[in-house]
Write an enzyme that holds these catalytic residues in place. Sequence first.
Site, PDB file in Angstrom:
ATOM      1  N   LEU A 231       0.862  -1.175   0.000  1.00 42.50           N
ATOM      2  CA  LEU A 231       0.000   0.000   0.000  1.00 42.50           C
ATOM      3  C   LEU A 231       0.901   1.229   0.000  1.00 42.50           C
ATOM      4  CD1 LEU A 231      -1.286  -2.366   1.948  1.00 42.50           C
ATOM      5  CD2 LEU A 231      -3.002  -0.634   2.409  1.00 42.50           C
ATOM      6  N   GLY A 252       7.331  -5.425   2.509  1.00 42.22           N
ATOM      7  CA  GLY A 252       7.547  -3.988   2.645  1.00 42.22           C
ATOM      8  C   GLY A 252       6.334  -3.197   2.204  1.00 42.22           C
ATOM      9  N   ARG A 253       6.416  -1.887   2.413  1.00 40.55           N
ATOM     10  CA  ARG A 253       5.389  -0.948   1.937  1.00 40.55           C
ATOM     11  C   ARG A 253       3.967  -1.407   2.266  1.00 40.55           C
ATOM     12  NH1 ARG A 253       7.117   1.933  -3.766  1.00 40.55           N
ATOM     13  NH2 ARG A 253       9.131   2.705  -3.047  1.00 40.55           N
ATOM     14  N   SER A 254       3.711  -1.621   3.526  1.00 41.83           N
ATOM     15  CA  SER A 254       2.361  -2.060   3.861  1.00 41.83           C
ATOM     16  C   SER A 254       1.858  -1.405   5.157  1.00 41.83           C
ATOM     17  CB  SER A 254       2.326  -3.582   3.989  1.00 41.83           C
ATOM     18  OG  SER A 254       3.320  -4.055   4.883  1.00 41.83           O
TER      19      SER A 254
END
Length: 377
Positions: A231, A252-254
């Site tokens: 996200l 990653g990126r969550s």
Amino acid sequence: MRVSAFALLAAAATAAATSVQGAAEGFAKGVTGGGSATPVYPTTTDELVSYLGDDEARVIVLTKTFDFRGTEGTTTAKGCSPWGTASGCQLAINKDGWCDNYQPDAPQTTITYDTAGMLGITVKSNKSLIGQGTAGVIKGKGIRIVNGAKNVIVQNIAITDINPQYVWGGDAITLNDVDMVWIDHVTTARIARQHIVLGTNACNRVTISNNYFNGVSDYSATCDGYHYWGLYLDGSNDMVTLQGNYIHHFSGRSPKVGGNTLLHAVNNYWYDSTGHAFEIAAGSSVLAEGNVFQNINAPVESSSLAGNLFTSPDSNTNKVCSSYLGHTCQLNAFGSSGSFNQADEGFLVNFKGKNVASADAYSAAQSVPNNAGQGKL
């Protein structure tokens, strides 16, 4: 005349399948989507694109799988292998010269990808896009709520299988330059890049609730089956409620939070990450309360932490929330997870007077995996 219980149940089920269930909490409270418009039932990919992209208020009900793979052919182009050449590593499309400009030393390769996945279906204002049971699936193409669209609800659908081997091969849900959007009970799986992305233009008031973001994939940028691009919330003037979501199997990126985003992350369940959950850039602010972090290596990437973060660290510190959110912030819970302990208080004033989602104790988030995603209304 007597009406059978079966008939009453059938009528109730039909009504539920053709209308939005519940109401948005948090920043997008009051969103109505297509409202009371007569439901329409697309049968082809062309009809679906037409209904979503016209200027009418619509309730669009999906009763089948709409498979866009192959509808726009394939594209063969230059790519690269920046994360390795093993079978489980994602490759990157040289979109806008990305390989040339950012990975010039990566091994070069030729990629053939499905063209339809590159750009999602445009969704205009005053739309409700809902699925019937577990039947409503969009495969091989995402959706784009952009260019000033307002008052949109997406509920109880799945978006899957968008060029999962290739970074830059498409996103599941894109928002950019919008207001009043509610994404609820959606399942995303096997996506090229972001499962949901809020672009750099203002996305204003957004609620993302009860979704299942499934990061299990045969291909990943970390080459381990854990999707990295989860996200990404990067708008210039965004207020985002992230509530009751199941965020599973990411590296990653969550989420990654940037721009000028104010994020309220409440009662979510993070499970099984080899990397980090939150990545918080300068200018953004995150309040996290009542969440569960289970088997999360790093709830926040500390090396890049540059924004504001309030992790609701203890019952005494959490009392400060009541002046701004109308409730004492709830503790988070951790199992086999890394450290998550920061209490930046200055930004909490930005919640004052806003529509703020309620917060339950973290024990309520234990049920999220069973209640999030398509078919769990």
